[in-house]
Scaffold this active site. Structure first.
Site, PDB file in Angstrom:
ATOM      1  N   TYR A  28     -16.001  17.631 -15.258  1.00 61.18           N
ATOM      2  CA  TYR A  28     -16.341  16.208 -15.318  1.00 61.18           C
ATOM      3  C   TYR A  28     -17.393  15.917 -14.243  1.00 61.18           C
ATOM      4  O   TYR A  28     -17.248  16.353 -13.091  1.00 61.18           O
ATOM      5  CB  TYR A  28     -15.070  15.373 -15.086  1.00 61.18           C
ATOM      6  CG  TYR A  28     -15.342  13.907 -14.958  1.00 61.18           C
ATOM      7  CD1 TYR A  28     -15.776  13.176 -16.065  1.00 61.18           C
ATOM      8  CD2 TYR A  28     -15.196  13.240 -13.751  1.00 61.18           C
ATOM      9  CE1 TYR A  28     -16.047  11.826 -15.956  1.00 61.18           C
ATOM     10  CE2 TYR A  28     -15.464  11.889 -13.633  1.00 61.18           C
ATOM     11  CZ  TYR A  28     -15.885  11.185 -14.742  1.00 61.18           C
ATOM     12  OH  TYR A  28     -16.162   9.848 -14.628  1.00 61.18           O
ATOM     13  N   LYS A  54      -8.042   6.721 -19.285  1.00 62.85           N
ATOM     14  CA  LYS A  54      -8.359   7.244 -20.606  1.00 62.85           C
ATOM     15  C   LYS A  54      -7.145   7.127 -21.534  1.00 62.85           C
ATOM     16  O   LYS A  54      -6.743   6.035 -21.840  1.00 62.85           O
ATOM     17  CB  LYS A  54      -8.884   8.670 -20.471  1.00 62.85           C
ATOM     18  CG  LYS A  54      -9.901   8.862 -19.323  1.00 62.85           C
ATOM     19  CD  LYS A  54     -11.202   8.120 -19.507  1.00 62.85           C
ATOM     20  CE  LYS A  54     -12.088   8.097 -18.261  1.00 62.85           C
ATOM     21  NZ  LYS A  54     -12.364   9.384 -17.646  1.00 62.85           N
ATOM     22  N   ARG A  73       0.851  -1.198   0.000  1.00 67.06           N
ATOM     23  CA  ARG A  73       0.000   0.000   0.000  1.00 67.06           C
ATOM     24  C   ARG A  73       0.884   1.244   0.000  1.00 67.06           C
ATOM     25  O   ARG A  73       0.599   2.233  -0.659  1.00 67.06           O
ATOM     26  CB  ARG A  73      -0.947  -0.003   1.215  1.00 67.06           C
ATOM     27  CG  ARG A  73      -1.623   1.353   1.458  1.00 67.06           C
ATOM     28  CD  ARG A  73      -2.924   1.262   2.243  1.00 67.06           C
ATOM     29  NE  ARG A  73      -2.859   0.410   3.392  1.00 67.06           N
ATOM     30  CZ  ARG A  73      -2.192   0.662   4.526  1.00 67.06           C
ATOM     31  NH1 ARG A  73      -1.504   1.777   4.668  1.00 67.06           N
ATOM     32  NH2 ARG A  73      -2.201  -0.199   5.524  1.00 67.06           N
ATOM     33  N   ASP A  86      -6.774  19.214 -14.613  1.00 66.19           N
ATOM     34  CA  ASP A  86      -7.132  17.859 -15.019  1.00 66.19           C
ATOM     35  C   ASP A  86      -6.765  17.758 -16.499  1.00 66.19           C
ATOM     36  O   ASP A  86      -7.417  18.350 -17.354  1.00 66.19           O
ATOM     37  CB  ASP A  86      -8.632  17.637 -14.777  1.00 66.19           C
ATOM     38  CG  ASP A  86      -9.094  16.233 -15.165  1.00 66.19           C
ATOM     39  OD1 ASP A  86      -8.420  15.588 -15.998  1.00 66.19           O
ATOM     40  OD2 ASP A  86     -10.148  15.795 -14.653  1.00 66.19           O
TER      41      ASP A  86
HETATM   42  C1  LIG Z   1     -12.889   9.865 -16.395  1.00 69.10           C
HETATM   43  C2  LIG Z   1     -12.482  11.181 -15.907  1.00 69.10           C
HETATM   44  C3  LIG Z   1     -12.200  11.388 -14.552  1.00 69.10           C
HETATM   45  C4  LIG Z   1     -12.394  10.308 -13.504  1.00 69.10           C
HETATM   46  O1  LIG Z   1     -11.487   9.243 -13.664  1.00 69.10           O
HETATM   47  P1  LIG Z   1     -11.831   7.717 -13.313  1.00 69.10           P
HETATM   48  O2  LIG Z   1     -10.584   7.005 -13.725  1.00 69.10           O
HETATM   49  O3  LIG Z   1     -13.048   7.315 -14.090  1.00 69.10           O
HETATM   50  O4  LIG Z   1     -12.077   7.642 -11.848  1.00 69.10           O
HETATM   51  C5  LIG Z   1     -11.774  12.651 -14.172  1.00 69.10           C
HETATM   52  N1  LIG Z   1     -11.639  13.660 -15.067  1.00 69.10           N
HETATM   53  C6  LIG Z   1     -11.907  13.484 -16.370  1.00 69.10           C
HETATM   54  C7  LIG Z   1     -11.747  14.630 -17.306  1.00 69.10           C
HETATM   55  C8  LIG Z   1     -12.346  12.254 -16.842  1.00 69.10           C
HETATM   56  O5  LIG Z   1     -12.642  12.101 -18.133  1.00 69.10           O
END
Ligand SMILES: *Cc1c(COP(=O)(O)O)cnc(C)c1O
Length: 379
Positions: A102, A199, A49, A174
Site C-alpha cells: 500500500y 475499508k 485517550r 495487513d
Molecule cells: C487504506 C489502506 C491502508 C491505510 O489505512 P487508512 O485507514 O487510509 O489510514 C493500509 N493498508 C491498506 C491495504 C489499505 O488499503
C-alpha cells in the site's frame, strides 16, 4: 467452541447495557470518567485517550473476528501502522516490505522511519525464497499484505510466518483487502494483523479507522502503551459507525465476492482489457495459495487496460455507477487509477505500478447495473 463468524460480528464485545437495555453500544461521548474516591474507577475507565467504552467494544469485536486475544483501535489504518512500527522497531533494525505495498505504508517507512535509523528491503511476497533472501540479521519484521493493493498478488501466510520466525522476526499481515470474513492470518501463524477499518470492516465509506489484533501479550502491551502515549485514537462516534458496519460484514463480503466474480468474467473476455488480476482466476499465479487460505476471493479487481495510460484514465473517467475515487471496501462501487491516485507516491521507486493499471472496488449494487456501466465505459 467459539461462535460462528456472523454471530461474533453482531454480538462480540457488547452485551445489552444493564442500565437501560440498549441493544446497540452507546456512543460514550465522554472524555473523562468520574471516580469514587481517588483511583476508584467504576468501569475501568479514567480518560478517553486511554480507554472509552465504545472503543473498547469495537476492539473486543475485531479481536473476536480475527480469532485473536487483544485488539486495539486507531484513528486510521496509518495510525495503526505507525504505532505497530514504533512498538516493534528500534534504530538499527530492518524490516521487509512487499514490492507492491500500500502506497501509504511504503511512504511512511521510506520517508519517516528511515530518518530514525530503520532500514528496509522490498521483496515480492509471492516468492518465499526472495523474502527469505531479503531478511538480514537485523530484520525484526516481515510485513505483508495479501492480497496486495493494488496488484492483488498473494503471499502464503503460513510459509512466510515460518520464514519470519526462523529468522527471529515477527510476521505482520495487513488483512484489509480480505477482511477477517475471508482470511484469518493469526490462525495461519501471523503474529499481528493490521486493518484499515476504513475499508471493508466499516464498509460504508463514512468513517476512517484502523486496528491491530495479536495473541502476543507483550506486543499488545507495547501497542497499548503507544495507543495511549501517542494518542492516535478513534472517537466514540467512529467506533460506533465501525461496529455498525461490521454487523453486516459477512453478507456484504459474500455479495462483494459474487459481484466481483461476475465483473471478472465480463472483463476477462473484453477486447479493451489486456489482463484481469483476480486471485479467483485459475490462471492467477497466487490462485492455489489463495484457495488454501481464503474463504472466497473478495471484491477487489484490478485490470491492465489495452492502450496504455490514456485509455486507462479514460476508462476511469467514463463510468457512472462506479464513482471515480480513492479508497475501497464500501457498499458502493469505486474505480481509480493507482499510478496517479492512491499509489502516486511509489513513482520512480521499486514499487511503481503499471500506468495502464485500473483498480475496481466492486460494490453491492445490482450486478446488471455494474456490468452495464463497465460495458458503456469501455465502449
Ligand atoms: C487504506 C489502506 C491502508 C491505510 O489505512 P487508512 O485507514 O487510509 O489510514 C493500509 N493498508 C491498506 C491495504 C489499505 O488499503
Amino acid at each position: 467452541m467459539s461462535q460462528g463468524f456472523s454471530t461474533r460480528a453482531i454480538h462480540a464485545g457488547y452485551d445489552p447495557d444493564p442500565l437501560t437495555g440498549a441493544v446497540n453500544v452507546p456512543i460514550y461521548a465522554s472524555s473523562t470518567f468520574a471516580q469514587d474516591g481517588v483511583g476508584g474507577l467504576r468501569g475501568g475507565f479514567e480518560y478517553a485517550r486511554t480507554g472509552n467504552p465504545t472503543r473498547r467494544a469495537l476492539e473486543a469485536n475485531i479481536a473476536a473476528l480475527e480469532g485473536g486475544t487483544f485488539g486495539r483501535a486507531f484513528a486510521s489504518g496509518m495510525a495503526a501502522t505507525d504505532a505497530l512500527l514504533r512498538a516493534t522497531l528500534r534504530p538499527g533494525d530492518h524490516l521487509v516490505i512487499p514490492n507492491d505495498a500500500y502506497g501509504g505504508t511504503f511512504r511512511l517507512i521510506d520517508k519517516v522511519f528511515t530518518q530514525w535509523g530503520i532500514d528496509y528491503s522490498v521483496a515480492p511476497i509471492t516468492d518465499a525464497d526472495a523474502v527469505r533472501a531479503a531478511i538480514t540479521d537485523k530484520t525484526k519484521l516481515v510485513w505483508i499484505e495479501t492480497p496486495t493493493n493494488p496488484l492483488l498478488n498473494v503471499g502464503d501466510i503460513a510459509v512466510l510466518a515460518e520464514i519470519a520466525h526462523g529468522a527471529g522476526a515477527k510476521l505482520v499481515v495487513d488483512n484489509t483487502f480480505a477482511s477477517p470474513y475471508l482470511q484469518q492470518p493469526l490462525a495461519l501463524g501471523a503474529d499481528v494483523v493490521l486493518h484499515s477499518t476504513t475499508k471493508y470492516l466499516g464498509g460504508h465509506s463514512d468513517v476512517v479507522g484502523g486496528a491491530l489484533v495479536t495473541d502476543d501479550e507483550q506486543l499488545d502491551v507495547d501497542i497499548a502503551f503507544l495507543q495511549n502515549g501517542a494518542g492516535a485514537v478513534p472517537g466514540p462516534f467512529d467506533g460506533y459507525l465501525t461496529m455498525r458496519g461490521i454487523k453486516t460484514l459477512a453478507v456484504r463480503m459474500d455479495r462483494h465476492s459474487d459481484n466481483a466474480e461476475r465483473v471478472v468474467e465480463f472483463l476477462s473476455g473484453h477486447s479493451k482489457i489486456e489482463k484481469v488480476l483476480y486471485p479467483g482466476l485459475p490462471d492467477h499465479p497466487g490462485h492455489d495459495v489463495a484457495a488454501k487460505q481464503m474463504a472466497r476471493y473478495g471484491g477487489m479487481v484490478s485490470v491492465l487496460v489495452a492502450g496504455g495510460l490514456e485509455a486507462a484514465q479514460d476508462f476511469c473517467a467514463r463510468t457512472e455507477v462506479f464513482t471515480l475515487a480513492e479508497s475501497l471496501g464500501g457498499i458502493e462501487s469505486l474505480i481509480e487509477h493507482p499510478g496517479a491516485m492512491t499509489h502516486a507516491s511509489t513513482a520512480g521507486s521499486l514499487l511503481e505500478v503499471p500506468d495502464n493499471l485500473v483498480r475496481l472496488s466492486v460494490g453491492i449494487e445490482d450486478i446488471d447495473d455494474i456490468l452495464g456501466d463497465l460495458e458503456k465505459a469501455l465502449h
